[in-house]
Motif scaffolding. Structure first.
Motif, PDB file in Angstrom:
ATOM      1  N   ASP A  21       0.819  -1.222   0.000  1.00  0.00           N
ATOM      2  CA  ASP A  21       0.000   0.000   0.000  1.00  0.00           C
ATOM      3  C   ASP A  21       0.851   1.269   0.000  1.00  0.00           C
ATOM      4  O   ASP A  21       0.607   2.191   0.785  1.00  0.00           O
ATOM      5  CB  ASP A  21      -0.950   0.009   1.204  1.00  0.00           C
ATOM      6  CG  ASP A  21      -1.776  -1.252   1.314  1.00  0.00           C
ATOM      7  OD1 ASP A  21      -2.245  -1.737   0.270  1.00  0.00           O
ATOM      8  OD2 ASP A  21      -1.938  -1.762   2.432  1.00  0.00           O
ATOM      9  N   ILE A  22       1.833   1.347  -0.885  1.00  0.00           N
ATOM     10  CA  ILE A  22       2.721   2.512  -0.951  1.00  0.00           C
ATOM     11  C   ILE A  22       1.945   3.697  -1.518  1.00  0.00           C
ATOM     12  O   ILE A  22       1.358   3.614  -2.591  1.00  0.00           O
ATOM     13  CB  ILE A  22       3.966   2.224  -1.804  1.00  0.00           C
ATOM     14  CG1 ILE A  22       4.726   1.020  -1.252  1.00  0.00           C
ATOM     15  CG2 ILE A  22       4.860   3.459  -1.890  1.00  0.00           C
ATOM     16  CD1 ILE A  22       5.819   0.491  -2.175  1.00  0.00           C
ATOM     17  N   VAL A  23       1.951   4.794  -0.760  1.00  0.00           N
ATOM     18  CA  VAL A  23       1.266   6.027  -1.160  1.00  0.00           C
ATOM     19  C   VAL A  23       2.242   7.183  -0.996  1.00  0.00           C
ATOM     20  O   VAL A  23       2.950   7.273   0.011  1.00  0.00           O
ATOM     21  CB  VAL A  23       0.025   6.279  -0.267  1.00  0.00           C
ATOM     22  CG1 VAL A  23      -0.626   7.599  -0.607  1.00  0.00           C
ATOM     23  CG2 VAL A  23      -0.965   5.138  -0.381  1.00  0.00           C
ATOM     24  N   VAL A  24       2.285   8.070  -1.988  1.00  0.00           N
ATOM     25  CA  VAL A  24       3.108   9.274  -1.907  1.00  0.00           C
ATOM     26  C   VAL A  24       2.168  10.471  -1.839  1.00  0.00           C
ATOM     27  O   VAL A  24       1.322  10.654  -2.714  1.00  0.00           O
ATOM     28  CB  VAL A  24       4.052   9.393  -3.125  1.00  0.00           C
ATOM     29  CG1 VAL A  24       4.866  10.670  -3.038  1.00  0.00           C
ATOM     30  CG2 VAL A  24       4.963   8.181  -3.236  1.00  0.00           C
ATOM     31  N   CYS A  40       3.593   3.630   3.815  1.00  0.00           N
ATOM     32  CA  CYS A  40       3.425   2.255   3.365  1.00  0.00           C
ATOM     33  C   CYS A  40       3.091   1.372   4.558  1.00  0.00           C
ATOM     34  O   CYS A  40       3.185   1.806   5.699  1.00  0.00           O
ATOM     35  CB  CYS A  40       4.671   1.743   2.654  1.00  0.00           C
ATOM     36  SG  CYS A  40       6.148   1.675   3.681  1.00  0.00           S
ATOM     37  N   SER A  41       2.721   0.141   4.272  1.00  0.00           N
ATOM     38  CA  SER A  41       2.374  -0.830   5.313  1.00  0.00           C
ATOM     39  C   SER A  41       3.294  -2.027   5.219  1.00  0.00           C
ATOM     40  O   SER A  41       3.874  -2.305   4.175  1.00  0.00           O
ATOM     41  CB  SER A  41       0.936  -1.321   5.122  1.00  0.00           C
ATOM     42  OG  SER A  41       0.033  -0.262   5.193  1.00  0.00           O
ATOM     43  N   GLY A  42       3.362  -2.743   6.341  1.00  0.00           N
ATOM     44  CA  GLY A  42       4.073  -4.009   6.381  1.00  0.00           C
ATOM     45  C   GLY A  42       3.127  -5.082   6.866  1.00  0.00           C
ATOM     46  O   GLY A  42       2.027  -4.792   7.328  1.00  0.00           O
ATOM     47  N   LYS A  45       5.028  -6.411  12.640  1.00  0.00           N
ATOM     48  CA  LYS A  45       5.934  -5.445  13.277  1.00  0.00           C
ATOM     49  C   LYS A  45       7.363  -5.658  12.796  1.00  0.00           C
ATOM     50  O   LYS A  45       8.097  -4.701  12.559  1.00  0.00           O
ATOM     51  CB  LYS A  45       5.873  -5.581  14.796  1.00  0.00           C
ATOM     52  CG  LYS A  45       4.595  -5.079  15.402  1.00  0.00           C
ATOM     53  CD  LYS A  45       4.621  -5.226  16.910  1.00  0.00           C
ATOM     54  CE  LYS A  45       3.349  -4.692  17.522  1.00  0.00           C
ATOM     55  NZ  LYS A  45       3.410  -4.647  18.974  1.00  0.00           N
ATOM     56  N   THR A  46       7.752  -6.915  12.634  1.00  0.00           N
ATOM     57  CA  THR A  46       9.098  -7.229  12.147  1.00  0.00           C
ATOM     58  C   THR A  46       9.300  -6.694  10.734  1.00  0.00           C
ATOM     59  O   THR A  46      10.351  -6.141  10.410  1.00  0.00           O
ATOM     60  CB  THR A  46       9.335  -8.754  12.181  1.00  0.00           C
ATOM     61  OG1 THR A  46       9.117  -9.217  13.514  1.00  0.00           O
ATOM     62  CG2 THR A  46      10.726  -9.111  11.733  1.00  0.00           C
ATOM     63  N   HIS A  47       8.284  -6.839   9.894  1.00  0.00           N
ATOM     64  CA  HIS A  47       8.360  -6.344   8.521  1.00  0.00           C
ATOM     65  C   HIS A  47       8.445  -4.821   8.497  1.00  0.00           C
ATOM     66  O   HIS A  47       9.256  -4.241   7.762  1.00  0.00           O
ATOM     67  CB  HIS A  47       7.146  -6.842   7.733  1.00  0.00           C
ATOM     68  CG  HIS A  47       7.218  -6.587   6.269  1.00  0.00           C
ATOM     69  ND1 HIS A  47       6.097  -6.414   5.505  1.00  0.00           N
ATOM     70  CD2 HIS A  47       8.265  -6.478   5.408  1.00  0.00           C
ATOM     71  CE1 HIS A  47       6.446  -6.197   4.245  1.00  0.00           C
ATOM     72  NE2 HIS A  47       7.764  -6.237   4.172  1.00  0.00           N
ATOM     73  N   VAL A  48       7.642  -4.150   9.315  1.00  0.00           N
ATOM     74  CA  VAL A  48       7.675  -2.685   9.396  1.00  0.00           C
ATOM     75  C   VAL A  48       9.068  -2.216   9.824  1.00  0.00           C
ATOM     76  O   VAL A  48       9.643  -1.299   9.224  1.00  0.00           O
ATOM     77  CB  VAL A  48       6.590  -2.162  10.359  1.00  0.00           C
ATOM     78  CG1 VAL A  48       6.771  -0.682  10.647  1.00  0.00           C
ATOM     79  CG2 VAL A  48       5.202  -2.436   9.794  1.00  0.00           C
ATOM     80  N   TRP A  77       4.414   1.479  14.116  1.00  0.00           N
ATOM     81  CA  TRP A  77       4.641   2.446  13.055  1.00  0.00           C
ATOM     82  C   TRP A  77       6.077   2.936  13.212  1.00  0.00           C
ATOM     83  O   TRP A  77       6.644   2.891  14.296  1.00  0.00           O
ATOM     84  CB  TRP A  77       3.667   3.624  13.135  1.00  0.00           C
ATOM     85  CG  TRP A  77       3.736   4.326  14.460  1.00  0.00           C
ATOM     86  CD1 TRP A  77       2.974   4.046  15.561  1.00  0.00           C
ATOM     87  CD2 TRP A  77       4.643   5.369  14.861  1.00  0.00           C
ATOM     88  NE1 TRP A  77       3.340   4.863  16.612  1.00  0.00           N
ATOM     89  CE2 TRP A  77       4.363   5.679  16.206  1.00  0.00           C
ATOM     90  CE3 TRP A  77       5.653   6.057  14.210  1.00  0.00           C
ATOM     91  CZ2 TRP A  77       5.057   6.662  16.903  1.00  0.00           C
ATOM     92  CZ3 TRP A  77       6.342   7.035  14.913  1.00  0.00           C
ATOM     93  CH2 TRP A  77       6.039   7.333  16.243  1.00  0.00           C
ATOM     94  N   VAL A  78       6.673   3.367  12.119  1.00  0.00           N
ATOM     95  CA  VAL A  78       8.025   3.931  12.169  1.00  0.00           C
ATOM     96  C   VAL A  78       8.060   5.113  11.214  1.00  0.00           C
ATOM     97  O   VAL A  78       7.575   5.028  10.091  1.00  0.00           O
ATOM     98  CB  VAL A  78       9.113   2.904  11.764  1.00  0.00           C
ATOM     99  CG1 VAL A  78      10.495   3.520  11.844  1.00  0.00           C
ATOM    100  CG2 VAL A  78       9.045   1.658  12.633  1.00  0.00           C
TER     101      VAL A  78
END
Length: 88
Positions: A21-24, A40-42, A45-48, A77-78
């Motif tokens: 879900d990449i959004v600019v 974006c989403s992961g 938590k490990t993926h994020v 979130w990061v």
């Protein structure tokens, strides 16, 4: 690295780790702090955390010093702040 170039750099780096879900968002007319935000989403938590760490590592390798990283501890979130003025 200019704004458009930096934006594409970030999109490429999050895509490298299969971010979803990449959004600019162009916020240049609404903010005097930044021109755009990449969100974006992961899948976990490990993926994020891995996505954010990849952006930081690749930015440093490209000669940029991230201005800050927030939320890494919990990884719900990061936020990675890449100020284009930090490009060496």
């Amino acid at each position: 690295m200019q704004g458009t170039e930096l934006k594409q750099f970030v999109v490429d780096k999050v895509d490298d780790l299969k971010a979803r879900d990449i959004v600019v968002l162009d916020v240049s007319k609404k903010s005097n702090v930044t021109d755009f935000m990449v969100i974006c989403s992961g899948t976990s938590k490990t993926h994020v955390r891995a996505i954010a760490e990849n952006v930081v590592a690749e930015a440093k390798q490209a000669g940029m010093q991230p201005q800050g990283v927030e939320g890494r501890d919990s990884s719900d979130w990061v936020l990675v702040d890449l100020d284009r003025k930090s490009v060496v």
